[in-house]
Design an enzyme around this catalytic site. Structure first.
Site, PDB file in Angstrom:
ATOM      1  N   ASP A 285     -13.250  10.046 -23.132  1.00 15.49           N
ATOM      2  CA  ASP A 285     -14.094  10.330 -21.975  1.00 15.49           C
ATOM      3  C   ASP A 285     -13.765   9.410 -20.796  1.00 15.49           C
ATOM      4  O   ASP A 285     -13.512   8.217 -20.965  1.00 15.49           O
ATOM      5  CB  ASP A 285     -15.548  10.107 -22.413  1.00 15.49           C
ATOM      6  CG  ASP A 285     -16.560  10.358 -21.315  1.00 15.49           C
ATOM      7  OD1 ASP A 285     -16.809  11.523 -21.002  1.00 15.49           O
ATOM      8  OD2 ASP A 285     -17.091   9.375 -20.751  1.00 15.49           O
ATOM      9  N   GLU A 355      -9.602  12.936 -21.019  1.00 15.18           N
ATOM     10  CA  GLU A 355     -10.387  13.508 -19.919  1.00 15.18           C
ATOM     11  C   GLU A 355     -10.168  12.655 -18.689  1.00 15.18           C
ATOM     12  O   GLU A 355     -10.615  11.502 -18.623  1.00 15.18           O
ATOM     13  CB  GLU A 355     -11.887  13.542 -20.251  1.00 15.18           C
ATOM     14  CG  GLU A 355     -12.657  14.369 -19.233  1.00 15.18           C
ATOM     15  CD  GLU A 355     -13.902  13.702 -18.640  1.00 15.18           C
ATOM     16  OE1 GLU A 355     -14.632  14.393 -17.919  1.00 15.18           O
ATOM     17  OE2 GLU A 355     -14.140  12.510 -18.863  1.00 15.18           O
TER      18      GLU A 355
END
Ligand code: GLC
Ligand code: MG
Length: 662
Positions: A285, A355
């Protein structure tokens, strides 16, 4: 027999002395033994005499050398086959990645929020769709300020989602069904309720530098102009420590300080923790935010004339000091190396997807791909299609597809994302094209990501200010990410089958659930679900679709069309997608490699499936996608190299049904 002979007194038995036999019989052995037939139980010496006869000797030698030659040929063949074989596709290349937002997938305990047991109950859905890789958004223990992206304990499961035992059971059951589990991993920040943060703010010597702290003014806690992704300053004042801490996201999500080796060690221990539990990969993330510049200088304003107090959103600044800092890629490579230790377990490749999105600087995104010498992500998420404008066209789609294809390092594996928990559903933003987009995702080269509900064409829900759950929408409902996080629509029953007992689900169910749901669509062969399913099976079974060439054939304001073919195989596919507002007729008569009459294997407009069309007049309705399978021994890529792309070249040898490097 020999015992009965020995025991019969009427029979004289001369004992055969082997030494005598060798000495006295040897001279005329050939003659004697050529008269004899071999018999069972003959002694070794006699056998040797037989075997030294010329006829046996020759035979033996021939057999011996034949064995040697065969072994050598087999070794050579094995080496050749290995050297000539293209790499096998790994599990994350063979199936779409399906994203589950666990709050919204399936509620097993009736509290209106989805949970791990709920996922377990729905595993058949993936077998039905032939999906093998599942990424689950975070379910760690969390105060849920950012619904799990604020982690209080990375080694525990939030009670809302279940227990560690539930997790282990889910993983075991998934593995039994050959399903892979990709965890969401959030290295950039923790929750402000994390033990480390509490110790850090109270000045514990070991934890002091676990986060990014600096002196600041309590009444105006802005040591510089840096802003949070969720708006306003990314600094907050801490009453306990009497300093400011940095948070790229909410103030309840303080950023970790990765310049501290102890923090690095903690995070890598966590990676090991989950790999040892058996997870198959990570979705990392917010990676580009991991480091910030230590000098803390102001970032440059996009509009230099804007008054500094109006600098409140991420779009107001160039992020030269808060994203993609030196050291980031080294860190990712370290993590990758740690993951690869586990990848060496037979059949257990651990997958890493990054990401990170830099809309205007695609080369930054591409940096996360691995090279043969330096391993990093298997791919960074490709978010460009998320920006498909409402007023889309064939040109737009081609442009966004090509943005990735033409910037991706050679030999890499593409991927496609059209939805996630952060962005409006494609079913809403470009509603008429949902089916064509699913067709595109499953016929483009590379791995598609399917956000839960895309397989049935789910739409955003409407959210009013008083219904807002997402902190990003607290002040401005238009920024809320709730609309794309509504409960999965399983049936036309209570709460769309998402939560069977509860009165209230955590977000409202979309009112279209009576028709847009899994159960109803399963019964209808022309549904979005049925089409998704057949396309996905076709993708797996057809070599040209999962590892063939990808070639642009035609683009105009409405139509985007491409080809998938494999050298050595006559079977190929033509895909024609209409992203325009009206029906279009496409003339592909100039494409010599296509036969003049084509048959539609599948159309997103069900009635058109099976139709025969002439290549000079391929008609598509607005929003229609056609998948055409044809046979041709002419290869398009050979004459149009510049329009074609392949990850790793491979040729098919029909006679032996094998692929080889070519
Ligand atoms: C990522 C997530 C998003 C989250 C943020 C902070 O961008 O996708 O949902 O709010 O990271 O963790
Ligand atoms: Mg629940």
């Amino acid at each position: 027999l020999s015992t009965s002979v020995q025991n019969d007194p009427s029979i004289q038995v001369t004992k055969f002395d082997s030494e005598d036999a060798c000495n006295s019989i040897k001279p005329d052995a050939d003659e004697v033994y050529s008269q004899l037939k071999p018999y069972a139980g003959m002694p070794k010496e006699v056998l040797l005499l037989y075997s030294s006869q010329a006829r046996y000797k020759v035979l033996r030698e021939v057999l011996f050398w034949l064995t040697v030659a065969c072994t050598l040929v087999l070794i050579a063949l094995t080496i050749t086959v290995i050297a000539l074989s293209p790499r096998c596709l790994s599990w994350w290349q063979m199936s779409p990645v399906y994203q589950i937002y666990p709050r919204s997938f399936k509620d097993s305990d009736g509290d209106g929020v989805g949970d791990l047991k709920g996922i377990l109950q729905q595993l058949d859905h993936f077998q039905y769709l032939n999906i093998k890789s599942i990424w689950v958004s975070p379910f760690y223990r969390s105060p849920m300020k950012d619904f799990g992206y604020d982690v209080e304990d990375f080694r525990d499961i939030d009670p809302l989602f279940g227990t560690m035992q539930d997790f282990e059971e889910l993983l075991t059951e998934m593995h039994k069904r050959d399903l892979k589990l990709i965890m969401d991993f959030i290295p950039n920040h923790t929750s402000d309720k994390h033990r480390w943060f509490n110790l850090s703010r109270s000045g514990d010597p070991h934890y002091r530098d676990y986060y990014v702290w600096t002196d600041c003014n309590a009444s105006n806690p802005k040591p510089n102009n840096w802003v949070s992704i969720f708006g306003n300053s990314s600094w907050s004042y801490d009453e306990v420590r009497k300093q400011c801490y940095y948070h790229q996201f909410l103030k309840e999500q303080p950023d970790l300080n990765f310049r501290n080796p102890d923090v690095r060690k903690e995070i890598s221990d966590l990676i090991h923790f989950w790999l040892k539990k058996g997870v198959d990969g990570f979705r990392m993330d917010a990676v580009k935010h991991i480091f910030e510049a230590e000098h803390l200088r102001d970032e440059q304003q996009v509009d230099p004339n804007k008054p500094p107090e109006e600098i409140t959103t991420e779009w107001d600044l160039y992020h030269d000091f808060t994203t993609t800092q030196i050291g980031l890629h080294d860190l990712l490579r370290e993590w990758r190396a740690e993951m690869d230790v586990y990848s060496r377990e037979p059949g257990r490749y651990r997958f890493l997807v990054i990401e990170s999105y830099d809309y205007h600087e695609i080369e930054k995104t591409m940096m996360y791909y691995s090279t043969p010498l330096v391993k990093e992500g298997d791919f960074p998420f490709n978010f460009y299609l998320l920006d498909l404008p409402q007023n889309t066209s064939g040109f737009w789609v081609k442009h966004l597809v090509d943005l990735w294809m033409s910037n991706m390092p050679k030999g890499q594996w593409p991927n496609w994302v059209v939805g996630n928990h952060d962005r409006a559903r494609i079913g809403t933003s470009v509603a008429p094209y949902v089916r064509a987009i699913n067709m595109m995702l499953l016929t483009l080269p590379g791995t598609a990501t399917t956000y839960y509900g895309e397989e049935i064409g789910m739409q955003n829900i409407n959210i009013t200010q008083d219904q807002v759950q997402d902190p990003a929408g607290r002040y401005n409902v238009s920024l809320s990410r709730d609309p794309q996080r509504s409960p999965m629509q399983w049936s036309d029953g209570v709460n769309a089958g998402f939560s069977l007992q509860s009165n209230a689900t955590w977000l409202p169910v979309h009112p279209d659930y009576k028709t847009v749901n899994v159960e109803v669509q399963k019964k209808n062969e022309s549904s979005v679900l049925a089409q998704y399913r057949s396309l996905n099976s076709l993708r797996e079974s057809e070599l040209p679709l999962h590892r063939g060439w990808f070639c642009y054939v035609h683009t105009d304001a409405s139509v985007f069309s491409y080809l998938r073919e494999l050298d050595g195989l006559n079977r190929a596919f033509l895909i024609v997608l209409n992203f325009g507002k009206e029906a279009a007729v496409t003339d592909l008569s100039a494409v010599n490699e296509l036969p003049s009459q084509l048959s539609v294997l599948m159309s997103t407009v069900h009635e058109n499936t099976g139709k025969s069309v002439s290549k000079s007049q391929i008609r598509t309705e607005a929003g229609e996608g056609l998948l055409i399978r044809f046979n041709s021994n002419k290869k398009f890529n050979q004459n149009h190299q510049e329009q074609c792309y392949i990850s790793e070249k491979a040729c098919y040898l029909g006679a032996m049904d094998i692929l080889y490097k070519c």
